[in-house]
Design a protein around this motif. Structure first.
Motif, PDB file in Angstrom:
ATOM      1  N   UNK A  21       0.731  -1.437   0.052  1.00  0.00           N
ATOM      2  CA  UNK A  21       0.219  -0.645  -0.029  1.00  0.00           C
ATOM      3  C   UNK A  21       0.865   1.285   0.215  1.00  0.00           C
ATOM      4  N   UNK A  22       1.360   1.094  -0.573  1.00  0.00           N
ATOM      5  CA  UNK A  22       2.336   2.323  -0.969  1.00  0.00           C
ATOM      6  C   UNK A  22       1.852   3.523  -1.643  1.00  0.00           C
ATOM      7  N   UNK A  23       0.483   3.828  -1.095  1.00  0.00           N
ATOM      8  CA  UNK A  23       0.004   4.418  -1.768  1.00  0.00           C
ATOM      9  C   UNK A  23      -0.453   5.871  -0.463  1.00  0.00           C
ATOM     10  N   UNK A  24      -0.153   4.633   0.875  1.00  0.00           N
ATOM     11  CA  UNK A  24      -0.800   5.657   2.171  1.00  0.00           C
ATOM     12  C   UNK A  24      -0.101   6.779   2.720  1.00  0.00           C
ATOM     13  N   UNK A  25       1.798   7.012   1.368  1.00  0.00           N
ATOM     14  CA  UNK A  25       2.429   8.047   2.322  1.00  0.00           C
ATOM     15  C   UNK A  25       3.083   8.403   0.771  1.00  0.00           C
ATOM     16  N   UNK A  26       3.579   9.561   1.186  1.00  0.00           N
ATOM     17  CA  UNK A  26       4.530  10.036  -0.066  1.00  0.00           C
ATOM     18  C   UNK A  26       6.641  10.336   0.479  1.00  0.00           C
ATOM     19  N   UNK A  27       6.259  10.713  -1.252  1.00  0.00           N
ATOM     20  CA  UNK A  27       7.903  11.175  -0.593  1.00  0.00           C
ATOM     21  C   UNK A  27       8.414  12.144   0.501  1.00  0.00           C
ATOM     22  N   UNK A  28       9.310  11.850   1.317  1.00  0.00           N
ATOM     23  CA  UNK A  28       9.651  13.121   2.335  1.00  0.00           C
ATOM     24  C   UNK A  28       8.759  13.126   3.897  1.00  0.00           C
ATOM     25  N   UNK A  29       7.529  11.902   3.729  1.00  0.00           N
ATOM     26  CA  UNK A  29       7.327  11.211   4.690  1.00  0.00           C
ATOM     27  C   UNK A  29       8.219  10.953   6.126  1.00  0.00           C
ATOM     28  N   UNK A  30       7.475  11.642   7.118  1.00  0.00           N
ATOM     29  CA  UNK A  30       8.826  10.884   8.704  1.00  0.00           C
ATOM     30  C   UNK A  30       7.418   9.760   8.452  1.00  0.00           C
ATOM     31  N   UNK A  31       7.946   8.894   8.974  1.00  0.00           N
ATOM     32  CA  UNK A  31       7.132   6.756   9.286  1.00  0.00           C
ATOM     33  C   UNK A  31       8.200   6.624   9.602  1.00  0.00           C
ATOM     34  N   UNK A  32       7.362   5.632  10.599  1.00  0.00           N
ATOM     35  CA  UNK A  32       6.792   3.955  11.472  1.00  0.00           C
ATOM     36  C   UNK A  32       6.901   3.327  10.872  1.00  0.00           C
ATOM     37  N   UNK A  33       7.994   2.091  10.827  1.00  0.00           N
ATOM     38  CA  UNK A  33       8.026   0.758   9.827  1.00  0.00           C
ATOM     39  C   UNK A  33       8.115  -0.738  10.996  1.00  0.00           C
ATOM     40  N   UNK A  34       7.419  -1.619  10.833  1.00  0.00           N
ATOM     41  CA  UNK A  34       7.543  -2.646  11.535  1.00  0.00           C
ATOM     42  C   UNK A  34       7.323  -3.028  10.623  1.00  0.00           C
ATOM     43  N   UNK A  35       8.181  -4.496  10.705  1.00  0.00           N
ATOM     44  CA  UNK A  35       8.471  -5.449   9.240  1.00  0.00           C
ATOM     45  C   UNK A  35       8.427  -6.757   9.643  1.00  0.00           C
ATOM     46  N   UNK A  36       8.201  -7.994   8.787  1.00  0.00           N
ATOM     47  CA  UNK A  36       8.074  -8.864   8.942  1.00  0.00           C
ATOM     48  C   UNK A  36       9.083  -9.598  10.072  1.00  0.00           C
ATOM     49  N   UNK A  37      10.083  -8.925  10.760  1.00  0.00           N
ATOM     50  CA  UNK A  37      11.192  -9.474  11.377  1.00  0.00           C
ATOM     51  C   UNK A  37      12.509  -9.936  10.674  1.00  0.00           C
ATOM     52  N   UNK A  38      12.560  -9.942   8.906  1.00  0.00           N
ATOM     53  CA  UNK A  38      13.190 -10.338   8.071  1.00  0.00           C
ATOM     54  C   UNK A  38      14.118  -9.516   7.780  1.00  0.00           C
ATOM     55  N   UNK A  39      15.802  -8.721   8.180  1.00  0.00           N
ATOM     56  CA  UNK A  39      16.119  -7.688   7.501  1.00  0.00           C
ATOM     57  C   UNK A  39      17.069  -8.496   6.346  1.00  0.00           C
ATOM     58  N   UNK A  40      17.029  -8.784   5.199  1.00  0.00           N
ATOM     59  CA  UNK A  40      18.215  -9.318   4.087  1.00  0.00           C
ATOM     60  C   UNK A  40      19.260  -8.538   3.794  1.00  0.00           C
ATOM     61  N   UNK A  41      20.392  -8.960   4.075  1.00  0.00           N
ATOM     62  CA  UNK A  41      21.522  -7.565   4.241  1.00  0.00           C
ATOM     63  C   UNK A  41      22.074  -7.859   2.964  1.00  0.00           C
ATOM     64  N   UNK A  42      21.433  -6.529   2.306  1.00  0.00           N
ATOM     65  CA  UNK A  42      22.668  -6.104   1.000  1.00  0.00           C
ATOM     66  C   UNK A  42      22.649  -5.835   0.991  1.00  0.00           C
ATOM     67  N   UNK A  43      22.899  -4.557   0.208  1.00  0.00           N
ATOM     68  CA  UNK A  43      23.283  -3.032   0.408  1.00  0.00           C
ATOM     69  C   UNK A  43      22.446  -2.859  -0.806  1.00  0.00           C
ATOM     70  N   UNK A  44      21.575  -1.970  -0.267  1.00  0.00           N
ATOM     71  CA  UNK A  44      21.304  -1.400   0.521  1.00  0.00           C
ATOM     72  C   UNK A  44      20.363  -2.391   0.758  1.00  0.00           C
ATOM     73  N   UNK A  45      19.868  -2.834   2.600  1.00  0.00           N
ATOM     74  CA  UNK A  45      19.779  -4.178   2.762  1.00  0.00           C
ATOM     75  C   UNK A  45      18.231  -3.958   2.519  1.00  0.00           C
ATOM     76  N   UNK A  46      17.321  -4.902   2.539  1.00  0.00           N
ATOM     77  CA  UNK A  46      15.778  -4.716   2.356  1.00  0.00           C
ATOM     78  C   UNK A  46      15.115  -5.910   2.856  1.00  0.00           C
ATOM     79  N   UNK A  47      13.452  -6.368   3.640  1.00  0.00           N
ATOM     80  CA  UNK A  47      12.803  -5.870   4.468  1.00  0.00           C
ATOM     81  C   UNK A  47      11.358  -5.643   3.725  1.00  0.00           C
ATOM     82  N   UNK A  48      10.637  -6.941   3.929  1.00  0.00           N
ATOM     83  CA  UNK A  48       9.167  -6.570   4.155  1.00  0.00           C
ATOM     84  C   UNK A  48       8.504  -6.067   4.883  1.00  0.00           C
TER      85      UNK A  48
END
Length: 153
Positions: free
Chosen positions: A118-145
């Protein structure tokens, strides 16, 4: 002599195979289905369990930051960027910012690619808080859901 050894090994082998099949990791007698749980406790509406699940998402966010770019299946978040710093770089491409960091010309912005439906819930430049599914893929840059995103006021 060979025949006796062969018969002995066959008996041992069959014994081992039968022992393996009788001890299984699938103890279905000890598994309680959702239906059995409700039937065995008819006076319990399971409200306590529902409240615990509802409070799970109200905890502290996994991360927060400023949305730098929004794509078709997610967005790029800068975790180490203040609103004042964002105003200075908001017109620069994310690729350029990333390359400057890799080249040592810029401090780490803490970039992470977040997959979110649902990327329509926010805009470029918004300050957001994010809850993830708990997994962060350590690529460069990192990735998560991302499971939940709240725009900070």
């Amino acid at each position: 002599m060979n025949r006796k050894c062969t018969i002995f090994f066959v008996v041992i082998f069959i014994g081992l195979l039968s022992a393996c099949s009788s001890t299984s990791n699938y103890d279905t007698d000890g598994i309680e289905s959702i239906g059995e749980y409700s039937e065995s406790k008819p006076n319990n509406d399971n409200t306590n369990e529902i409240e615990l699940i509802a409070r799970y998402g109200e905890g502290k966010a996994d991360m927060e930051g400023i949305v730098l770019d929004i794509g078709e299946h997610g967005f790029k978040l800068a975790r180490n960027l203040s609103p004042n710093e964002y105003e200075k770089i908001k017109n620069e491409s994310v690729t350029k910012l990333h390359n400057e960091y890799v080249g040592g010309e810029r401090e780490n912005l803490g970039l992470i690619d977040l997959i979110y439906e649902n990327e329509n819930e926010f805009n470029k430049g918004d300050e957001v808080e994010v809850w993830t599914d708990g997994y962060i893929i350590e690529t460069f840059p990192e990735r998560a859901k991302a499971k939940k995103i709240v725009v900070k006021q």
